[in-house]
Design an enzyme around this catalytic site. Structure first.
Site, short mmCIF file in Angstrom:
data_model
loop_
_atom_site.label_atom_id
_atom_site.label_comp_id
_atom_site.label_asym_id
_atom_site.label_seq_id
_atom_site.Cartn_x
_atom_site.Cartn_y
_atom_site.Cartn_z
CB SER A 1 -35.98 43.36 -35.33
OG SER A 1 -34.91 42.60 -35.11
CE1 TYR B 1 -37.32 44.17 -30.29
CE2 TYR B 1 -35.75 42.64 -31.27
CZ TYR B 1 -36.26 43.80 -30.97
OH TYR B 1 -35.92 44.87 -32.23
N1 LIG Z 1 -30.93 48.69 -32.10
C1 LIG Z 1 -30.59 47.56 -32.72
O1 LIG Z 1 -29.72 46.94 -33.08
C2 LIG Z 1 -32.04 47.20 -33.55
C3 LIG Z 1 -32.05 46.07 -34.38
C4 LIG Z 1 -33.28 45.87 -34.99
C5 LIG Z 1 -34.41 46.64 -34.89
N2 LIG Z 1 -34.38 47.73 -34.09
C6 LIG Z 1 -35.71 48.46 -33.76
O2 LIG Z 1 -35.32 49.83 -34.24
C7 LIG Z 1 -36.02 50.96 -33.16
C8 LIG Z 1 -35.26 51.61 -32.61
O3 LIG Z 1 -33.99 51.01 -31.59
P1 LIG Z 1 -33.01 51.94 -30.89
O4 LIG Z 1 -31.82 50.75 -30.90
O5 LIG Z 1 -33.02 53.06 -31.58
O6 LIG Z 1 -33.84 51.86 -29.76
P2 LIG Z 1 -33.50 53.00 -28.36
O7 LIG Z 1 -33.86 52.23 -27.28
O8 LIG Z 1 -32.15 53.50 -28.52
O9 LIG Z 1 -34.60 54.07 -28.60
C9 LIG Z 1 -36.07 53.84 -28.46
C10 LIG Z 1 -36.73 55.06 -28.03
O10 LIG Z 1 -38.28 54.55 -28.02
C11 LIG Z 1 -38.59 55.41 -26.65
N3 LIG Z 1 -39.85 54.82 -26.11
C12 LIG Z 1 -39.61 53.41 -25.50
N4 LIG Z 1 -40.81 53.06 -25.31
C13 LIG Z 1 -41.87 54.08 -25.65
C14 LIG Z 1 -43.09 54.19 -25.66
N5 LIG Z 1 -43.84 53.31 -25.00
N6 LIG Z 1 -43.95 55.33 -26.17
C15 LIG Z 1 -42.86 56.10 -26.96
N7 LIG Z 1 -41.40 55.86 -27.04
C16 LIG Z 1 -41.08 54.96 -26.25
C17 LIG Z 1 -37.57 55.47 -25.87
O11 LIG Z 1 -37.63 56.61 -24.79
C18 LIG Z 1 -36.27 55.68 -26.80
O12 LIG Z 1 -36.22 57.22 -27.00
C19 LIG Z 1 -36.75 49.76 -32.28
O13 LIG Z 1 -38.10 49.40 -32.96
C20 LIG Z 1 -36.04 48.41 -32.41
O14 LIG Z 1 -36.82 47.29 -32.04
C21 LIG Z 1 -33.21 48.07 -33.34
#
Ligand SMILES: NC(=O)c1ccc[n+]([C@@H]2O[C@H](COP(=O)([O-])OP(=O)(O)OC[C@H]3O[C@@H](n4cnc5c(N)ncnc54)[C@H](O)[C@@H]3O)[C@@H](O)[C@H]2O)c1
Length: 254
Positions: free
Chosen positions: A154, A164
């Site tokens: 990220s 985080y």
């Molecule tokens: N959305 C953003 O703005 C953003 C920005 C930068 C990076 N990211 C990264 O992108 C990735 C996805 O983000 P998102 O917004 O789609 O997240 P989200 O919260 O929509 O989805 C995350 C998924 O991971 C699953 N999950 C959580 N803990 C888990 C575990 N212990 N084992 C298996 N599955 C698990 C959840 O059930 C969910 O389905 C993450 O790594 C996040 O840190 C997101």
């Protein structure tokens, strides 16, 4: 659902992508687009109900083979059993997308407010989860002398101000160290580091955005009730292109 490609001839086997956190958000978006490209996708998620619903929807939309497996990336035994099941049913894993993470505002709170237990949870899922999945998938990839691993870091991992951000900085470190170690097995390891992506979870986590409008290209402008604006990337159209790029570029590489 049983999807049996078995260990038959390699050329008849579709590419298989193991996507952690594939039940929602970015993981699901990538799963849908990989499936549309003929990749067999495994939605490895701790939220099994959501994973099953997503897999069903991908399959029903004609998107190709999709399988939901219950998997808690924080737990090495859970990961090992999910990977073993996928290797038995599909014959191997070609792509590992280490996407599952704990994020949103909670995990960016000041340390004292967050508390030890949630600090540990964040590191266990976001950092150890990648270690567990990478080690578990490695054997299957190494056996065929190729594989691609893409880790979700990220922009928060560049100047961490919270646990985080620290976890996402660690993802960058894991990526370079695993890349060096796994190269001998023909496995490429890369990371992507998005800024704010407009996934449902991220949008719901913001101070209620009053307006979400398309700016230019894949950029969205979110405006809250106080008139403050934030830019976000449309997760469904942006980073998955990069992921596809990594998938294509690395295809067949050893
Ligand atoms: N959305 C953003 O703005 C953003 C920005 C930068 C990076 N990211 C990264 O992108 C990735 C996805 O983000 P998102 O917004 O789609 O997240 P989200 O919260 O929509 O989805 C995350 C998924 O991971 C699953 N999950 C959580 N803990 C888990 C575990 N212990 N084992 C298996 N599955 C698990 C959840 O059930 C969910 O389905 C993450 O790594 C996040 O840190 C997101």
């Amino acid at each position: 659902m049983a999807l049996s490609y078995g260990p038959g001839p390699e050329r008849l086997r579709p590419e298989v992508a193991f996507i952690t956190g594939g039940a929602a958000g970015f993981g699901r978006a990538v799963a849908e687009s990989f499936a549309a490209d003929g990749v067999a996708v495994v939605l490895a998620d701790v939220d099994h109900e959501a994973g099953r619903a997503a897999a069903k929807s991908i399959t029903e939309c004609g998107g190709g083979a999709a399988l939901a497996v219950e998997c808690d990336v924080a737990d090495a035994a859970s990961v090992d059993s999910a990977v073993a099941r996928v290797v038995a049913e599909f014959g191997g894993i070609d792509i590992l997308l280490n996407n599952a993470a704990l994020h949103l505002t909670t995990y960016s709170l000041p340390y004292a407010q967050l508390g030890l237990s949630r600090i540990q949870d964040c590191l266990q899922v976001n950092v150890m989860g990648i270690v567990h999945c990478t080690l578990a998938a490695r054997a299957s990839m190494a056996r065929r002398g190729r594989g691609r691993i893409v880790n979700l870091s990220s922009s928060a991992g560049y100047e961490p101000r919270s646990i985080y951000g620290v976890s996402k900085l660690a993802v960058r470190g894991l990526t370079t160290s695993f890349a060096a170690e796994l190269a001998a097995d023909g496995i490429r390891v890369n990371a992507v580091a998005p800024g704010l992506m407009a996934t449902d979870a991220a949008l719901n986590d913001l101070v209620p955005p009053r307006v979400v409008r398309q700016a230019r290209g894949n950029r969205l402008v979110l405006e809250d009730s106080a008139g403050r604006t934030t830019e976000a990337i449309d997760a469904m159209s942006s980073w998955w292109c990069t992921i596809h790029g990594l998938r294509g570029e690395l295809k067949g590489c050893t």
